[in-house]
Design a protein around this motif. Sequence first.
Motif, mmCIF file in Angstrom:
data_model
loop_
_atom_site.group_PDB
_atom_site.id
_atom_site.type_symbol
_atom_site.label_atom_id
_atom_site.label_comp_id
_atom_site.label_asym_id
_atom_site.label_seq_id
_atom_site.Cartn_x
_atom_site.Cartn_y
_atom_site.Cartn_z
ATOM 1 N N ILE A 76 0.884 -1.150 0.000
ATOM 2 C CA ILE A 76 0.000 0.000 0.000
ATOM 3 C C ILE A 76 0.909 1.183 0.000
ATOM 4 O O ILE A 76 1.527 1.491 0.962
ATOM 5 N N GLU A 77 1.094 1.832 -1.152
ATOM 6 C CA GLU A 77 1.909 3.032 -1.287
ATOM 7 C C GLU A 77 0.971 4.214 -1.225
ATOM 8 O O GLU A 77 0.018 4.290 -1.981
ATOM 9 N N SER A 78 1.238 5.136 -0.351
ATOM 10 C CA SER A 78 0.340 6.269 -0.173
ATOM 11 C C SER A 78 1.121 7.494 0.277
ATOM 12 O O SER A 78 2.088 7.386 1.020
ATOM 13 N N ASP A 79 0.660 8.649 -0.186
ATOM 14 C CA ASP A 79 1.240 9.908 0.256
ATOM 15 C C ASP A 79 0.639 10.366 1.579
ATOM 16 O O ASP A 79 1.099 11.338 2.169
ATOM 17 N N GLN A 80 -0.398 9.674 2.048
ATOM 18 C CA GLN A 80 -1.039 10.060 3.303
ATOM 19 C C GLN A 80 -0.109 9.763 4.478
ATOM 20 O O GLN A 80 0.548 8.731 4.509
ATOM 21 N N PRO A 81 -0.074 10.658 5.450
ATOM 22 C CA PRO A 81 0.738 10.378 6.641
ATOM 23 C C PRO A 81 0.126 9.243 7.452
ATOM 24 O O PRO A 81 -1.083 9.001 7.390
ATOM 25 N N ARG A 82 0.955 8.545 8.169
ATOM 26 C CA ARG A 82 0.507 7.417 8.985
ATOM 27 C C ARG A 82 -0.653 7.805 9.899
ATOM 28 O O ARG A 82 -1.613 7.073 10.061
ATOM 29 N N ALA A 83 -0.589 8.980 10.480
ATOM 30 C CA ALA A 83 -1.621 9.426 11.417
ATOM 31 C C ALA A 83 -2.978 9.644 10.743
ATOM 32 O O ALA A 83 -4.007 9.665 11.417
ATOM 33 N N ALA A 84 -3.005 9.776 9.424
ATOM 34 C CA ALA A 84 -4.264 10.017 8.717
ATOM 35 C C ALA A 84 -5.027 8.723 8.438
ATOM 36 O O ALA A 84 -6.197 8.758 8.088
ATOM 37 N N LEU A 85 -4.362 7.582 8.592
ATOM 38 C CA LEU A 85 -5.001 6.298 8.307
ATOM 39 C C LEU A 85 -5.665 5.733 9.552
ATOM 40 O O LEU A 85 -5.171 5.908 10.662
ATOM 41 N N THR A 86 -6.790 5.055 9.355
ATOM 42 C CA THR A 86 -7.500 4.445 10.477
ATOM 43 C C THR A 86 -7.499 2.931 10.334
ATOM 44 O O THR A 86 -7.495 2.397 9.234
#
Length: 70
Positions: free
Chosen positions: A44-54
């Motif tokens: 899972i490659e994502s530009d979202q910061p870790r804290a933004a994921l649930t």
Amino acid sequence: MAVRAVRGAVPLERDDAGHLAEQVGTLLTAVLERDGLTADDLIIESDQPRAALTHVYLGAAAALRKDIAQ
């Protein structure tokens, strides 16, 4: 681009392959929707910061990780 892991769980009411597939599909859909991800993100490659994921724990599985379940 950073690789991120998302946790989740869903309870099974019976030991049945069809029920398992249905519940996992429900969980995957919930993870994608809640985290704003698409099928292309699943490595899972994502530009979202870790804290933004649930982390998604559905139904009775929420009791497994009350500390992080949404």
